[in-house]
Motif scaffolding. Structure first.
Motif, PDB file in Angstrom:
ATOM      1  N   LYS A  62      43.368  18.360  15.213  1.00 46.44           N
ATOM      2  CA  LYS A  62      41.915  18.234  15.398  1.00 46.44           C
ATOM      3  C   LYS A  62      41.171  18.682  14.151  1.00 46.44           C
ATOM      4  O   LYS A  62      41.602  19.579  13.445  1.00 46.44           O
ATOM      5  N   GLU A  63      40.023  18.060  13.964  1.00 53.01           N
ATOM      6  CA  GLU A  63      39.057  18.450  12.939  1.00 53.01           C
ATOM      7  C   GLU A  63      39.668  18.595  11.542  1.00 53.01           C
ATOM      8  O   GLU A  63      39.515  19.612  10.873  1.00 53.01           O
ATOM      9  N   ILE A  64      40.341  17.558  11.113  1.00 55.86           N
ATOM     10  CA  ILE A  64      40.880  17.508   9.750  1.00 55.86           C
ATOM     11  C   ILE A  64      39.704  17.233   8.818  1.00 55.86           C
ATOM     12  O   ILE A  64      39.010  16.233   8.969  1.00 55.86           O
ATOM     13  N   SER A  65      39.484  18.128   7.868  1.00 54.00           N
ATOM     14  CA  SER A  65      38.377  17.933   6.928  1.00 54.00           C
ATOM     15  C   SER A  65      38.924  17.951   5.505  1.00 54.00           C
ATOM     16  O   SER A  65      39.350  16.931   4.985  1.00 54.00           O
ATOM     17  N   TYR A  66      38.930  19.142   4.886  1.00 52.95           N
ATOM     18  CA  TYR A  66      39.424  19.255   3.514  1.00 52.95           C
ATOM     19  C   TYR A  66      40.940  19.407   3.474  1.00 52.95           C
ATOM     20  O   TYR A  66      41.530  19.428   2.399  1.00 52.95           O
ATOM     21  N   ASP A  67      41.572  19.548   4.626  1.00 52.01           N
ATOM     22  CA  ASP A  67      43.027  19.703   4.660  1.00 52.01           C
ATOM     23  C   ASP A  67      43.712  18.351   4.713  1.00 52.01           C
ATOM     24  O   ASP A  67      43.083  17.316   4.941  1.00 52.01           O
ATOM     25  N   LEU A  68      45.004  18.382   4.488  1.00 49.10           N
ATOM     26  CA  LEU A  68      45.815  17.170   4.419  1.00 49.10           C
ATOM     27  C   LEU A  68      46.873  17.219   5.512  1.00 49.10           C
ATOM     28  O   LEU A  68      47.669  18.160   5.578  1.00 49.10           O
ATOM     29  N   LEU A  69      46.876  16.209   6.370  1.00 44.82           N
ATOM     30  CA  LEU A  69      47.928  16.030   7.361  1.00 44.82           C
ATOM     31  C   LEU A  69      49.004  15.156   6.732  1.00 44.82           C
ATOM     32  O   LEU A  69      48.721  14.041   6.295  1.00 44.82           O
ATOM     33  N   VAL A  70      50.214  15.699   6.654  1.00 45.24           N
ATOM     34  CA  VAL A  70      51.356  14.955   6.110  1.00 45.24           C
ATOM     35  C   VAL A  70      52.352  14.765   7.237  1.00 45.24           C
ATOM     36  O   VAL A  70      52.743  15.733   7.897  1.00 45.24           O
ATOM     37  N   ALA A  88      47.085  23.412  -2.590  1.00 46.50           N
ATOM     38  CA  ALA A  88      48.324  22.938  -3.217  1.00 46.50           C
ATOM     39  C   ALA A  88      49.494  23.740  -2.658  1.00 46.50           C
ATOM     40  O   ALA A  88      49.437  24.960  -2.564  1.00 46.50           O
ATOM     41  N   MET A  89      50.541  23.049  -2.255  1.00 42.04           N
ATOM     42  CA  MET A  89      51.722  23.716  -1.719  1.00 42.04           C
ATOM     43  C   MET A  89      52.514  24.352  -2.848  1.00 42.04           C
ATOM     44  O   MET A  89      52.606  23.788  -3.940  1.00 42.04           O
ATOM     45  N   THR A  90      53.075  25.521  -2.588  1.00 38.18           N
ATOM     46  CA  THR A  90      53.928  26.162  -3.580  1.00 38.18           C
ATOM     47  C   THR A  90      55.275  25.451  -3.614  1.00 38.18           C
ATOM     48  O   THR A  90      55.653  24.760  -2.656  1.00 38.18           O
ATOM     49  N   ASN A 118      35.844  13.974  -0.064  1.00 36.05           N
ATOM     50  CA  ASN A 118      35.550  13.560  -1.440  1.00 36.05           C
ATOM     51  C   ASN A 118      35.447  14.754  -2.381  1.00 36.05           C
ATOM     52  O   ASN A 118      34.777  15.733  -2.086  1.00 36.05           O
ATOM     53  N   GLY A 119      36.140  14.661  -3.495  1.00 31.76           N
ATOM     54  CA  GLY A 119      36.085  15.697  -4.509  1.00 31.76           C
ATOM     55  C   GLY A 119      37.085  16.820  -4.331  1.00 31.76           C
ATOM     56  O   GLY A 119      37.347  17.568  -5.260  1.00 31.76           O
ATOM     57  N   TYR A 120      37.682  16.977  -3.154  1.00 27.15           N
ATOM     58  CA  TYR A 120      38.654  18.052  -2.935  1.00 27.15           C
ATOM     59  C   TYR A 120      40.024  17.412  -2.689  1.00 27.15           C
ATOM     60  O   TYR A 120      40.253  16.768  -1.667  1.00 27.15           O
ATOM     61  N   ALA A 121      40.919  17.590  -3.653  1.00 26.50           N
ATOM     62  CA  ALA A 121      42.225  16.943  -3.571  1.00 26.50           C
ATOM     63  C   ALA A 121      43.376  17.911  -3.827  1.00 26.50           C
ATOM     64  O   ALA A 121      44.501  17.480  -4.055  1.00 26.50           O
ATOM     65  N   ASP A 122      43.118  19.226  -3.784  1.00 27.13           N
ATOM     66  CA  ASP A 122      44.162  20.213  -4.098  1.00 27.13           C
ATOM     67  C   ASP A 122      45.469  20.001  -3.329  1.00 27.13           C
ATOM     68  O   ASP A 122      46.548  20.108  -3.911  1.00 27.13           O
ATOM     69  N   PRO A 123      45.442  19.703  -2.009  1.00 35.75           N
ATOM     70  CA  PRO A 123      46.710  19.551  -1.279  1.00 35.75           C
ATOM     71  C   PRO A 123      47.594  18.390  -1.749  1.00 35.75           C
ATOM     72  O   PRO A 123      48.781  18.357  -1.449  1.00 35.75           O
TER      73      PRO A 123
END
Length: 196
Positions: A62-70, A88-90, A118-123
């Motif tokens: 639920k409520e995926i925003s700036y996070d990444l579902l893989v 970003a994953m270690t 938009n603009g947040y792609a760290d993951p």
């Protein structure tokens, strides 16, 4: 057809400025009432390794925003590894996920990427790591935009569904993300495995 090359070229050319969608067909919809009693909830920072079981057939994010579902789905035996990364994953986190994926018998892995704003792609920083360490075909990419996403993954087929949390179609603007990046970063957790 595998989307890895197209994904890499689009990210390299700044696809974070708008939506990036690649999939074979339109995503179907389901309501929370239809799946919740047979679902496991995947929260931010969770990793889940599960096999298809009718009693717990769905994975709800639920409520995926700036996070990444893989999602990694093994077509041959209906095993799924799903995670929600907010940064970003270690290398240690990624190698732990890869070691689980390498234990899957008779692998025929598909990978799906859903989320981000938009603009947040760290993951996305480590996604190519998985392509180097295991053989997996990228079959769906749904990244960026301004709306939150609610997803239900069917572990029988591997397919994600748009999830109607209120058991109805959303009204215009109802999914608009109201969280700032700073608020989101304040809620981040390290990745850890959960049980189904």
């Amino acid at each position: 057809m595998d989307f890895w090359q197209l994904y890499r070229s689009r990210i390299a050319n700044g696809a974070t400025d708008g939506g990036l969608e690649m999939r074979y067909s339109d995503r179907k919809h389901t309501s929370l009432a239809m799946v919740e009693d047979r679902a496991v909830h995947l929260e931010l920072g969770n990793i889940l390794h599960t096999a298809y079981n009718e009693a717990k057939r769905y994975i709800i994010a639920k409520e995926i925003s700036y996070d990444l579902l893989v999602e990694f789905y093994n077509v041959n035996n209906r095993e799924t590894v799903a995670l929600r990364a907010g940064s970003a994953m270690t290398e240690r986190e990624m190698s732990g996920i890869v070691s689980v994926l390498k234990r899957i018998r008779n692998p025929n892995l598909e990978i799906r990427l859903i989320g981000l704003q938009n603009g947040y792609a760290d993951p996305l920083a480590g996604i190519d790591y998985f392509a180097k360490k295991i053989k997996c075909m990228m079959v769906e990419v749904d990244l960026f935009g301004t709306d939150t996403r609610n997803i239900a993954i069917d572990t029988k087929t591997g397919l994600p569904y748009n999830l109607f949390l209120l058991n109805r179609i959303y009204r215009p603007g109802e999914l608009a993300n109201k969280t700032t990046v700073d608020e989101f970063k304040g809620s981040l957790k390290k990745l850890s495995f959960i049980k189904a």
